[in-house]
Design a protein around this motif. Structure first.
Motif, PDB file in Angstrom:
ATOM      1  N   TYR A  13      54.800  21.416   5.236  1.00  0.00           N
ATOM      2  CA  TYR A  13      53.608  21.374   4.383  1.00  0.00           C
ATOM      3  C   TYR A  13      52.367  21.325   5.268  1.00  0.00           C
ATOM      4  O   TYR A  13      52.229  20.436   6.111  1.00  0.00           O
ATOM      5  CB  TYR A  13      53.659  20.153   3.457  1.00  0.00           C
ATOM      6  CG  TYR A  13      54.758  20.236   2.426  1.00  0.00           C
ATOM      7  CD1 TYR A  13      54.512  20.765   1.161  1.00  0.00           C
ATOM      8  CD2 TYR A  13      56.060  19.813   2.725  1.00  0.00           C
ATOM      9  CE1 TYR A  13      55.525  20.853   0.209  1.00  0.00           C
ATOM     10  CE2 TYR A  13      57.079  19.899   1.782  1.00  0.00           C
ATOM     11  CZ  TYR A  13      56.800  20.423   0.534  1.00  0.00           C
ATOM     12  OH  TYR A  13      57.804  20.518  -0.399  1.00  0.00           O
ATOM     13  N   LEU A  14      51.486  22.282   5.064  1.00  0.00           N
ATOM     14  CA  LEU A  14      50.309  22.426   5.902  1.00  0.00           C
ATOM     15  C   LEU A  14      49.094  21.729   5.284  1.00  0.00           C
ATOM     16  O   LEU A  14      48.714  22.047   4.151  1.00  0.00           O
ATOM     17  CB  LEU A  14      49.971  23.901   6.101  1.00  0.00           C
ATOM     18  CG  LEU A  14      50.940  24.691   6.990  1.00  0.00           C
ATOM     19  CD1 LEU A  14      50.678  26.187   6.833  1.00  0.00           C
ATOM     20  CD2 LEU A  14      50.784  24.281   8.457  1.00  0.00           C
ATOM     21  N   PRO A  15      48.489  20.792   5.987  1.00  0.00           N
ATOM     22  CA  PRO A  15      47.198  20.266   5.524  1.00  0.00           C
ATOM     23  C   PRO A  15      46.149  21.381   5.603  1.00  0.00           C
ATOM     24  O   PRO A  15      46.292  22.319   6.396  1.00  0.00           O
ATOM     25  CB  PRO A  15      46.882  19.146   6.527  1.00  0.00           C
ATOM     26  CG  PRO A  15      48.172  18.876   7.243  1.00  0.00           C
ATOM     27  CD  PRO A  15      48.929  20.152   7.229  1.00  0.00           C
ATOM     28  N   HIS A  16      45.110  21.282   4.810  1.00  0.00           N
ATOM     29  CA  HIS A  16      44.065  22.306   4.850  1.00  0.00           C
ATOM     30  C   HIS A  16      42.714  21.657   4.583  1.00  0.00           C
ATOM     31  O   HIS A  16      42.621  20.573   3.993  1.00  0.00           O
ATOM     32  CB  HIS A  16      44.359  23.420   3.833  1.00  0.00           C
ATOM     33  CG  HIS A  16      44.646  22.945   2.448  1.00  0.00           C
ATOM     34  ND1 HIS A  16      43.693  22.852   1.469  1.00  0.00           N
ATOM     35  CD2 HIS A  16      45.816  22.513   1.875  1.00  0.00           C
ATOM     36  CE1 HIS A  16      44.243  22.416   0.349  1.00  0.00           C
ATOM     37  NE2 HIS A  16      45.525  22.185   0.564  1.00  0.00           N
ATOM     38  N   HIS A  17      41.668  22.355   5.013  1.00  0.00           N
ATOM     39  CA  HIS A  17      40.310  21.819   4.873  1.00  0.00           C
ATOM     40  C   HIS A  17      39.317  22.982   4.879  1.00  0.00           C
ATOM     41  O   HIS A  17      39.630  24.083   5.339  1.00  0.00           O
ATOM     42  CB  HIS A  17      39.990  20.838   6.006  1.00  0.00           C
ATOM     43  CG  HIS A  17      40.065  21.455   7.369  1.00  0.00           C
ATOM     44  ND1 HIS A  17      41.250  21.544   8.079  1.00  0.00           N
ATOM     45  CD2 HIS A  17      39.116  22.036   8.160  1.00  0.00           C
ATOM     46  CE1 HIS A  17      41.034  22.133   9.233  1.00  0.00           C
ATOM     47  NE2 HIS A  17      39.745  22.447   9.317  1.00  0.00           N
ATOM     48  N   PRO A  18      38.100  22.742   4.374  1.00  0.00           N
ATOM     49  CA  PRO A  18      37.091  23.807   4.324  1.00  0.00           C
ATOM     50  C   PRO A  18      36.301  23.919   5.624  1.00  0.00           C
ATOM     51  O   PRO A  18      36.037  22.921   6.293  1.00  0.00           O
ATOM     52  CB  PRO A  18      36.185  23.376   3.168  1.00  0.00           C
ATOM     53  CG  PRO A  18      36.274  21.875   3.168  1.00  0.00           C
ATOM     54  CD  PRO A  18      37.651  21.526   3.653  1.00  0.00           C
ATOM     55  N   VAL A  19      35.953  25.145   5.961  1.00  0.00           N
ATOM     56  CA  VAL A  19      35.052  25.409   7.084  1.00  0.00           C
ATOM     57  C   VAL A  19      33.990  26.375   6.601  1.00  0.00           C
ATOM     58  O   VAL A  19      34.314  27.431   6.046  1.00  0.00           O
ATOM     59  CB  VAL A  19      35.803  26.003   8.292  1.00  0.00           C
ATOM     60  CG1 VAL A  19      34.809  26.456   9.362  1.00  0.00           C
ATOM     61  CG2 VAL A  19      36.765  24.993   8.877  1.00  0.00           C
ATOM     62  N   THR A  20      32.732  26.012   6.774  1.00  0.00           N
ATOM     63  CA  THR A  20      31.627  26.871   6.356  1.00  0.00           C
ATOM     64  C   THR A  20      30.983  27.514   7.573  1.00  0.00           C
ATOM     65  O   THR A  20      31.120  27.025   8.699  1.00  0.00           O
ATOM     66  CB  THR A  20      30.563  26.069   5.585  1.00  0.00           C
ATOM     67  OG1 THR A  20      30.111  24.975   6.416  1.00  0.00           O
ATOM     68  CG2 THR A  20      31.145  25.510   4.298  1.00  0.00           C
ATOM     69  N   ASN A  21      30.294  28.609   7.337  1.00  0.00           N
ATOM     70  CA  ASN A  21      29.631  29.349   8.390  1.00  0.00           C
ATOM     71  C   ASN A  21      28.185  29.586   7.959  1.00  0.00           C
ATOM     72  O   ASN A  21      27.943  30.154   6.892  1.00  0.00           O
ATOM     73  CB  ASN A  21      30.347  30.686   8.637  1.00  0.00           C
ATOM     74  CG  ASN A  21      29.809  31.420   9.859  1.00  0.00           C
ATOM     75  OD1 ASN A  21      28.724  31.124  10.350  1.00  0.00           O
ATOM     76  ND2 ASN A  21      30.577  32.378  10.349  1.00  0.00           N
ATOM     77  N   THR A  22      27.246  29.142   8.789  1.00  0.00           N
ATOM     78  CA  THR A  22      25.830  29.280   8.433  1.00  0.00           C
ATOM     79  C   THR A  22      25.426  30.744   8.298  1.00  0.00           C
ATOM     80  O   THR A  22      24.459  31.061   7.604  1.00  0.00           O
ATOM     81  CB  THR A  22      24.937  28.623   9.507  1.00  0.00           C
ATOM     82  OG1 THR A  22      25.276  29.158  10.799  1.00  0.00           O
ATOM     83  CG2 THR A  22      25.154  27.120   9.531  1.00  0.00           C
ATOM     84  N   ASN A  23      26.186  31.644   8.943  1.00  0.00           N
ATOM     85  CA  ASN A  23      25.875  33.073   8.844  1.00  0.00           C
ATOM     86  C   ASN A  23      26.403  33.682   7.550  1.00  0.00           C
ATOM     87  O   ASN A  23      26.104  34.839   7.243  1.00  0.00           O
ATOM     88  CB  ASN A  23      26.460  33.820  10.042  1.00  0.00           C
ATOM     89  CG  ASN A  23      25.845  33.371  11.353  1.00  0.00           C
ATOM     90  OD1 ASN A  23      24.651  33.116  11.428  1.00  0.00           O
ATOM     91  ND2 ASN A  23      26.661  33.263  12.391  1.00  0.00           N
TER      92      ASN A  23
END
Length: 552
Positions: free
Chosen positions: A175-185
């Motif tokens: 089971y893979l943990p996951h999280h958000p990553v944002t990009n200012t571009n």
């Protein structure tokens, strides 16, 4: 205490010592790793103890520093870079034997280190990380909305599906943990990043996978070929990793927890990814392999230039190509789209410096007139200095984007290591910043100590001059406008060395049939002299910068 290997004293020679106060334990680094020594509490009473290992942030910073020292000059010869280790050969055999073409996409097994290995049940870790994600999303409704949209998009496009039968015949359920990553571009978008390095009982998904061979083209090579001809085209493969499917049984190792339709009031359900993931150590190799196979499997249907473009003019998911005429560019763009569709890849965000070429591309597939060449093969980063292609002016320019960082070794290294100048066009400027970092290392300051006033002044002075680089531009194409038929081409290499460092630059001298001569800067390289150097090392700088070594 039992000491093993005392007959090999060289293994125990201290390489580094870190001490606390006089009554505290101290750490010694040897060739065998780190060891902690010193007084402990009363050992006559039996007590239980929890032992936890974490990699020091200072160790990661040191690795980042060493990478920066060796970025400019790759001392490995081409043959060594292209040779395969036993692990690479094993991974390639897995790709060759498991490759299938199904429903318009290639499907590959994950290249496991050990096909018989059993992975522990890490469901508790996944639940704990999901709770952390729940708190994060609850604090930011906009992030929750975007993240839900991204996961829903995966499911609707068939990149993920719900697991209806929790029990599996596979001995590798993970089971893979996951999280958000944002990009200012990319405002308004969020990427779902699966933590393939998350460990449970000392095991992670990445630790069980082979990285696979490096099929990636040299970025410098791609950029130089991009500058060869007057008509340039560029495009991007949409969600490249997600266009390559994973063997059905291996998908159980790509499970994750999520709430139905993102409703965090409901109980989470089990899903699994069906495609290769951004973050898995094997994904770059597997997806690049599928791209190459798309070209070779369909080579009989297209011209050699189309096939060679896929093999030599892509860097990760970006295509950068230059040709001699508008007509060739229009034909090549159409053929590339057709060829890659056969492998399930979609080329989009098209750019060209020629209006006729742009107008041959559907408007929905076009990009804006500025292309960011500061490609990152990992998570999005803010570049202090990046390279851009101004399509309208057909020039390579520099973008300066400084962020606030403390004036410490840590803060300065963060900015300097984020500089992106693969062709070394402003190498003399960036070398000065690296010299500041080296001088701070020589003073043996801690990562977060205030730096001396003299170094602070020098650093601020360098930062103040950096924005002036935005006024610097380099012609993309080596050939100027109205350049005739090429009659003669020469490479001129200049190199020099000093106590501070050494560097080289290459110019391309072209002559046409009218004896019109054009000179262009192809690339530059620089490196600091080592802090500890031998007496005769300065005399060897010129030899190190010989033409064959630099051109490779």
């Amino acid at each position: 205490m039992l000491l093993i290997g005392t007959d090999a004293p060289q293994a125990h020679i201290p390489l580094e010592v870190r001490s606390g106060r006089h009554d505290q334990p101290y750490a010694i680094k040897t060739q065998l790793g780190w060891a902690v020594r010193g007084p402990v509490t009363d050992t006559t009473t039996q007590k239980s103890a929890n032992v936890n290992f974490q990699q020091s942030a200072d160790v990661l910073l040191q690795q980042q520093l060493e990478k920066m020292w060796t970025t400019d000059f790759d001392d490995k010869v081409k043959v060594e870079r292209n040779s395969m280790s036993l692990e690479d050969k094993k991974a390639l055999n897995t790709m060759n034997s498991s490759l299938r073409y199904e429903n318009g996409h290639y499907k590959l097994k994950l290249p496991w280190r050990d096909e018989k290995a059993v992975m522990p049940n890490n469901l508790t870790l996944a639940h704990a990380r999901l709770e952390h994600l729940k708190r994060k999303l609850a604090r930011d409704q906009e992030l929750h909305k975007m993240y839900t949209a991204s996961v829903t998009d995966y499911i609707q496009k068939g990149h993920a599906q719900e697991v209806t039968h929790i029990e599996s015949d596979s001995n590798r359920v993970w089971y893979l943990p996951h999280h958000p990553v944002t990009n200012t571009n990319k405002p308004g978008k969020v990427r779902v990043v699966f933590d393939c390095a998350a460990k449970y009982k000392g095991i992670s998904l990445n630790s069980q996978l082979l990285q696979g061979p490096d099929f990636m083209n040299s970025l410098v090579g791609v950029l130089i070929r991009f500058r060869q001809e007057p008509v340039a085209i560029a495009a991007d493969i949409e969600a490249m990793f997600h266009q390559v499917r994973v063997e059905d049984l291996d998908c159980d190792a790509l499970r994750f927890l999520w709430w139905p339709e993102g409703d965090m009031t409901q109980q989470p359900r089990c899903y699994k990814m069906l495609v290769h993931l951004f973050g898995a150590t094997s994904s770059p190799s597997c997806t690049a392999y599928a791209l190459i196979r798309t070209a070779s499997d369909n080579a009989h249907m297209y011209k050699p230039e189309v096939v060679n473009t896929v093999k030599r003019n892509f860097y990760v998911d970006d295509c950068l190509k230059s040709v001699s005429s508008d007509e060739k560019a229009i034909e090549l763009a159409a053929d590339l789209q057709s060829l890659l569709r056969r492998g399930g890849f979609r080329l989009t965000k098209w750019l060209s410096n020629k209006r006729d070429v742009v107008e041959s591309i559907p408007e929905s597939e076009r990009a804006r007139s500025i292309m960011n060449l500061s490609k990152s093969d990992s998570s999005p980063v803010d570049r202090a200095l990046g390279v851009q292609w101004n399509v309208e002016k057909d020039e390579l320019k520099f973008k300066v984007q400084l962020s606030e960082k403390p004036i410490t070794r840590r803060g300065i290294l963060s900015i300097v290591s984020s500089i992106f100048d693969p062709l070394g066009l402003v190498a003399p400027v960036t070398l000065r910043a690296k010299a500041i970092v080296q001088n701070l290392c020589r003073q043996k300051l801690s990562w977060d100590d205030p730096i001396p006033e003299k170094d602070t002044y020098e650093w601020k002075q360098w930062l103040d001059t950096l924005p002036y680089l935005e006024s610097v531009s380099v012609r993309r194409c080596f050939k100027p406008q109205d350049f005739g038929t090429l009659k003669n081409a020469q490479l001129h290499v200049f190199c020099d060395g000093s106590q501070l460092g050494y560097g080289a630059c290459v110019y391309l001298r072209l002559k046409d049939e009218k004896n019109l001569i054009s000179c262009s800067l192809v690339a530059g390289k620089s490196r600091l002299a080592p802090i500890k150097r031998h007496l005769f090392q300065d005399l060897n700088f010129q030899e190190q910068l010989s033409l064959p070594g630099f051109i490779r």
